[in-house]
Enzyme design. Structure first.
Site, PDB file in Angstrom:
ATOM      1  N   ASN A   9       0.873  -1.181   0.000  1.00  0.00           N
ATOM      2  CA  ASN A   9       0.000   0.000   0.000  1.00  0.00           C
ATOM      3  C   ASN A   9       0.907   1.228   0.000  1.00  0.00           C
ATOM      4  OD1 ASN A   9      -1.776   2.078   0.542  1.00  0.00           O
ATOM      5  ND2 ASN A   9      -2.209   1.440   2.658  1.00  0.00           N
ATOM      6  N   LYS A  11       0.097   4.265  -0.204  1.00  0.00           N
ATOM      7  CA  LYS A  11      -0.552   5.448   0.402  1.00  0.00           C
ATOM      8  C   LYS A  11      -0.379   6.667  -0.521  1.00  0.00           C
ATOM      9  CE  LYS A  11       0.216   3.418   4.886  1.00  0.00           C
ATOM     10  NZ  LYS A  11       0.217   3.598   6.311  1.00  0.00           N
ATOM     11  N   HIS A  98      -9.289   1.263   5.306  1.00  0.00           N
ATOM     12  CA  HIS A  98      -7.990   1.390   5.990  1.00  0.00           C
ATOM     13  C   HIS A  98      -8.180   2.269   7.234  1.00  0.00           C
ATOM     14  CE1 HIS A  98      -3.861   2.517   6.843  1.00  0.00           C
ATOM     15  NE2 HIS A  98      -3.488   1.479   6.128  1.00  0.00           N
ATOM     16  N   GLU A 100      -6.529   4.597   8.407  1.00  0.00           N
ATOM     17  CA  GLU A 100      -6.327   6.036   8.181  1.00  0.00           C
ATOM     18  C   GLU A 100      -7.597   6.666   7.617  1.00  0.00           C
ATOM     19  OE1 GLU A 100      -2.706   5.698   5.886  1.00  0.00           O
ATOM     20  OE2 GLU A 100      -1.652   5.066   7.704  1.00  0.00           O
ATOM     21  N   GLU A 168      -5.003  -5.041  10.794  1.00  0.00           N
ATOM     22  CA  GLU A 168      -3.941  -4.068  10.980  1.00  0.00           C
ATOM     23  C   GLU A 168      -4.160  -3.332  12.302  1.00  0.00           C
ATOM     24  OE1 GLU A 168      -2.090  -2.846   7.028  1.00  0.00           O
ATOM     25  OE2 GLU A 168      -3.866  -1.619   7.252  1.00  0.00           O
ATOM     26  N   GLY A 174       3.121   1.879  10.924  1.00  0.00           N
ATOM     27  CA  GLY A 174       4.140   2.921  10.795  1.00  0.00           C
ATOM     28  C   GLY A 174       4.904   3.209  12.075  1.00  0.00           C
ATOM     29  N   SER A 214       3.805  -2.522  10.322  1.00  0.00           N
ATOM     30  CA  SER A 214       5.255  -2.609  10.515  1.00  0.00           C
ATOM     31  C   SER A 214       5.852  -3.947  10.085  1.00  0.00           C
ATOM     32  CB  SER A 214       5.625  -2.291  11.971  1.00  0.00           C
ATOM     33  OG  SER A 214       5.302  -0.940  12.258  1.00  0.00           O
TER      34      SER A 214
HETATM   35  C1  PEP Z   1      -0.516   0.151   6.381  1.00  0.00           C
HETATM   36  O1  PEP Z   1      -0.731   1.331   6.584  1.00  0.00           O
HETATM   37  O2  PEP Z   1      -1.338  -0.539   5.747  1.00  0.00           O
HETATM   38  C2  PEP Z   1       0.713  -0.418   6.924  1.00  0.00           C
HETATM   39  C3  PEP Z   1       0.712  -1.687   7.195  1.00  0.00           C
HETATM   40  O3  PEP Z   1       1.759   0.425   7.118  1.00  0.00           O
HETATM   41  P1  PEP Z   1       3.227   0.045   7.685  1.00  0.00           P
HETATM   42  O4  PEP Z   1       3.665  -1.229   6.999  1.00  0.00           O
HETATM   43  O5  PEP Z   1       4.085   1.210   7.291  1.00  0.00           O
HETATM   44  O6  PEP Z   1       3.101  -0.122   9.146  1.00  0.00           O
END
Ligand code: PEP
Length: 252
Positions: A9, A11, A98, A100, A168, A174, A214
């Protein structure tokens, strides 16, 4: 046997030139070291078409990071992009819900489910994201919160082949923090049980459940070996070809 899915992803990252370089790096890495997992890249809308052209004839699929929840696939919805439009430019997957988007744009389970239904109607596979906040985990509500999200965000008109759920934990996105493998296993089993309630056993067994938050080359093999983890949704590490490839290459 569910095929693993390794999904990036991007983003709100990527301009024309750097995205072509990133895709070229991933393509050449996969040519040199083929992997057994399905590989998916979800660039921003502006790059979907060009990335779809660049990966044509390769095993890489392209997805979008969101679609409209509008009841029609075209019409007076300024700024919106329908699932049908995403399909038209080569996307075969769409992420919806997601964290976010849930947190920053106020998307409720109802909105996420409407988006997911539009994704399926357009013939794409929906990746429905769910996950608890740190406060919810620390107060012992993680399983209940995520269970509610699954029951109210996932579409029901599916045999399970065109539905993916991405677990997630919000606090892991992040941040470099990851849950223990025991916590991941417990959550994925619980999500599978909720899918069973929602879709019935056969369909629920076909749904792939990804872990996201992460995921890095250093922890990918361990996370991807946890029971009921059918792949990974990767943010930051999907923006570096070497890191994304190293994660994919854990699935030879
Ligand atoms: C995400 O936002 O879907 C995600 C998993 O981000 P990260 O791998 O940077 O934690």
């Amino acid at each position: 046997m569910r095929q693993k899915l390794i999904a990036g992803n991007w983003k709100m990252n990527g301009l024309k030139a750097d995205s072509q370089e990133l895709v070229a790096g991933i393509l050449s890495g996969l040519r040199a070291t083929p992997v057994s997992a399905d590989i998916l890249i979800c660039p921003p809308f502006t790059l979907t078409a060009s990335v779809a052209v660049a990966v044509q004839g390769s095993p890489i699929c392209v997805g979008v990071q969101d679609v409209s929840d509008a009841p029609k696939s075209s019409g007076a919805y300024t700024g919106e992009i329908s699932a049908e439009m995403a399909a038209d430019i080569g996307a075969t997957y769409a992420i919806v819900g997601h964290s976010e988007r849930r947190a920053m744009y106020g998307e409720s389970n109802t909105v996420v489910r409407a988006k997911a239904e539009n994704v399926l109607k357009a013939g794409l596979t929906a990746i429905v994201c769910v996950g608890e906040t740190l406060e919810e985990r620390e107060s012992g509500q993680a399983l209940a919160v995520v269970g509610e999200q699954v029951m109210h965000s996932c579409p029901t008109q599916t045999d399970g082949t065109n539905l993916v759920v991405a677990y997630e934990p919000v606090w892991a996105i992040g941040t470099g923090k990851v849950p223990t493998t025991a916590d991941v296993a417990e959550m994925h089993a619980s999500i599978r049980a909720r899918l069973n309630d929602l879709l019935g056993h056969e369909a629920a067994e076909r749904v792939r459940i990804l872990y996201g938050g992460s995921v890095k080359p250093a922890n990918a093999a361990e996370l991807l070996s946890v029971s009921d983890v059918d792949g990974a949704l990767i943010g930051g590490a999907s923006l570096k070809a070497a890191d994304f490839l190293a994660i994919a290459e854990t699935q030879k």
